[in-house]
Scaffold this motif. Sequence first.
Motif, PDB file in Angstrom:
ATOM      1  N   HIS A  79       0.806  -1.229   0.000  1.00 19.49           N
ATOM      2  CA  HIS A  79       0.000   0.000   0.000  1.00 19.49           C
ATOM      3  C   HIS A  79       0.830   1.266   0.000  1.00 19.49           C
ATOM      4  O   HIS A  79       0.430   2.288  -0.560  1.00 19.49           O
ATOM      5  CB  HIS A  79      -0.935   0.008   1.203  1.00 19.49           C
ATOM      6  CG  HIS A  79      -0.197  -0.084   2.506  1.00 19.49           C
ATOM      7  ND1 HIS A  79       0.287   1.028   3.157  1.00 19.49           N
ATOM      8  CD2 HIS A  79       0.142  -1.153   3.275  1.00 19.49           C
ATOM      9  CE1 HIS A  79       0.890   0.643   4.263  1.00 19.49           C
ATOM     10  NE2 HIS A  79       0.833  -0.677   4.361  1.00 19.49           N
ATOM     11  N   LYS A  80       1.972   1.264   0.689  1.00 20.11           N
ATOM     12  CA  LYS A  80       2.896   2.407   0.729  1.00 20.11           C
ATOM     13  C   LYS A  80       2.238   3.689   1.268  1.00 20.11           C
ATOM     14  O   LYS A  80       2.513   4.795   0.787  1.00 20.11           O
ATOM     15  CB  LYS A  80       3.480   2.673  -0.663  1.00 20.11           C
ATOM     16  CG  LYS A  80       4.195   1.479  -1.295  1.00 20.11           C
ATOM     17  CD  LYS A  80       4.618   1.797  -2.722  1.00 20.11           C
ATOM     18  CE  LYS A  80       5.190   0.602  -3.448  1.00 20.11           C
ATOM     19  NZ  LYS A  80       6.596   0.341  -3.136  1.00 20.11           N
ATOM     20  N   THR A  81       1.390   3.562   2.268  1.00 18.58           N
ATOM     21  CA  THR A  81       0.732   4.734   2.866  1.00 18.58           C
ATOM     22  C   THR A  81       0.890   4.722   4.375  1.00 18.58           C
ATOM     23  O   THR A  81       0.872   3.659   5.007  1.00 18.58           O
ATOM     24  CB  THR A  81      -0.775   4.778   2.547  1.00 18.58           C
ATOM     25  OG1 THR A  81      -1.427   3.661   3.167  1.00 18.58           O
ATOM     26  CG2 THR A  81      -1.034   4.767   1.051  1.00 18.58           C
ATOM     27  N   GLU A 103      10.099   4.743   0.745  1.00 14.27           N
ATOM     28  CA  GLU A 103       9.249   4.187   1.796  1.00 14.27           C
ATOM     29  C   GLU A 103       9.949   4.289   3.154  1.00 14.27           C
ATOM     30  O   GLU A 103       9.342   4.692   4.159  1.00 14.27           O
ATOM     31  CB  GLU A 103       8.934   2.722   1.505  1.00 14.27           C
ATOM     32  CG  GLU A 103       7.937   2.484   0.405  1.00 14.27           C
ATOM     33  CD  GLU A 103       7.818   0.997   0.097  1.00 14.27           C
ATOM     34  OE1 GLU A 103       7.637   0.189   1.031  1.00 14.27           O
ATOM     35  OE2 GLU A 103       7.907   0.627  -1.089  1.00 14.27           O
ATOM     36  N   TYR A 407      -5.486   6.745  -4.016  1.00 16.58           N
ATOM     37  CA  TYR A 407      -6.430   5.733  -3.559  1.00 16.58           C
ATOM     38  C   TYR A 407      -7.705   6.450  -3.124  1.00 16.58           C
ATOM     39  O   TYR A 407      -7.655   7.379  -2.304  1.00 16.58           O
ATOM     40  CB  TYR A 407      -5.889   4.962  -2.354  1.00 16.58           C
ATOM     41  CG  TYR A 407      -4.601   4.197  -2.561  1.00 16.58           C
ATOM     42  CD1 TYR A 407      -4.088   3.933  -3.832  1.00 16.58           C
ATOM     43  CD2 TYR A 407      -3.901   3.714  -1.459  1.00 16.58           C
ATOM     44  CE1 TYR A 407      -2.904   3.227  -3.996  1.00 16.58           C
ATOM     45  CE2 TYR A 407      -2.720   3.006  -1.612  1.00 16.58           C
ATOM     46  CZ  TYR A 407      -2.225   2.772  -2.883  1.00 16.58           C
ATOM     47  OH  TYR A 407      -1.049   2.070  -3.033  1.00 16.58           O
ATOM     48  N   PRO A 421      -0.253   7.368  -2.088  1.00 20.24           N
ATOM     49  CA  PRO A 421       0.816   6.454  -1.711  1.00 20.24           C
ATOM     50  C   PRO A 421       2.192   6.987  -2.049  1.00 20.24           C
ATOM     51  O   PRO A 421       2.353   7.858  -2.914  1.00 20.24           O
ATOM     52  CB  PRO A 421       0.502   5.197  -2.543  1.00 20.24           C
ATOM     53  CG  PRO A 421      -0.181   5.736  -3.760  1.00 20.24           C
ATOM     54  CD  PRO A 421      -0.987   6.923  -3.281  1.00 20.24           C
TER      55      PRO A 421
END
Length: 425
Positions: A79-81, A103, A407, A421
Motif C-alpha cells: 500500500h505504501k501509505t 518508503e 487511492y 501512496p
Amino acid sequence: QAHSENIRNPTTHPSFPKMSEGESLLTWTGAGVKLPCSLSDLPTPALIVDEDVVIRNCEAMISKAKAAGVKLRPHMKTHKTIEIGKMQVREEAAGIMASTLPEVKLFAESGFKDITYGVPVAAAKLKPLCEIARASGAQINVMVDNPQQVEWAAELFATQSKGEGGSKSIVLGAFMKIDSGYHRAGVDIFKDRPAAIDLARALHNSSALTFLGVYSHSGHSYNARTREAVVKINDDECEAAAAFAKELEAAGIPCPTISVGSTPTCGAAAAFPGVTEIHPGNYVFFDRQQSGTGACSHGDIAVTVLSRVIGHYNDHFLCDAGSLAMSKDSAPQDGGFGTVQGRPDLLLAAVSQESGKIVATGTGSADGNLKVGAKRARPPEADLPLGSLVRILPNHSCLTAACHPLYYILRGDKIVDVWRPCRGF
C-alpha cells in the motif's frame, strides 16, 4: 478504528499532488468532485480501497500473531501509505518492512521507529539509509546475504568515523537473509550451510552492523493451489529457519530473531512453530491470487479498480481499465486479469494499455475463480449498458495499487477520503 481525517478540500490538502498546468479535466480537481461523493462521481479508472475491509484484515493479522505467540513485522510495500501502516501496527509490533528508500524515509519521518529495508542491500543504498537513520532517530535495518555487504558497511562506518563535525557513525541493524525454498535471494541454508554460518559470524563480529537474526520469505507459497500445500510450506519454512538458528546458537552466535512468512502462509496457517515473528504484507488488501491459495475469502479483498464500460462488440465488452490500471499479472486459475465484483462469471480476459476486454464465461464460482479453458462469450448487453460502472477485483493487488497515484477510500457506499501512496525507488 484507525479512520484518517477526511480530505474535504483536496486541492489544498498538503498530501494531495500538485496539478500541472494544462492537465486533463478528467482529474480529481479538474472534475470538481467534493467529498464525500458517490462512486459514479469519480473519473475512471480509479483504485477503490474499502476502508472497513482493510481495518478488518489488519486486526485479523494482529490477532493471529498474538494467538500464535509471535510478533508481527508487517510489510508496507503493498500500500505504501502512512494511513494503512498505522492500522497494521500496535505498540507490541516488532517493527515494519519497506521495499524502497522513499518508503523507508516516509515511514521514518512519520514516527515509525524500527524499519527494515527488505531487499539485499546494495553499496549505494547504505549511505542514504544511514542518513535517514541519523535524521529521524529511527532504527534502520538491512538485509545481508553476501560477505561483501558486510565489507561495504565496514568501509562506510570507517569513513563516517573520520568525518568532520563530530557526527557519530551510524550502526545499522542487519538480518541475514536465508533461502528456505523460494530460491530468489538469501543464503541457501541447505546447500551452503558452512558459508551461511560463516556469514552469520561475520555479522555477529561486525562493528558496523548489529546482527538481529535470520529472515526467510516463503514466496514460493504463491505457486501453491491448495490451502494444505500452503500450510506445508509454512511448516517447512519454520522448521528450517528454527533449526538453522539453533545451530547458530550452538556455534556461539546469538540469533534473537527468527522471521518468516508471506501472506499466503500467514493467512492459511494458524501456528508458526519455533520462530519469533512473521512479516506478511499483501494481507491488507488481498487479491484473487491470495483467494486462490486459500489465504483469504473473496470477501476479504479490499481493493477494486473502478472502470466504465466504453464499448460493445461481437464477442466482448470494452472497459477503460487496461494494463496500466490493472498490471499484466494474469491469474493461474483462469488466465484472466480480474473478475467483476459481484459477477464472478464476468472475466477481464485481455488488457491493452488503456482498455480491457470483458467476457462472460458462464462458469463463475462463489469464490470468483474460473476454470482455465472455460468457454467465453459476449456478456448480455442488458447486464452492462454503455457507461456502466464495474469494480474489477485484481489478480495481484501490490502491482495494481502501484499503477495508481491516488487511492479513493470507500466507507459504506461513499468515497470519504483520498490517500496518496509513496512512489519512487
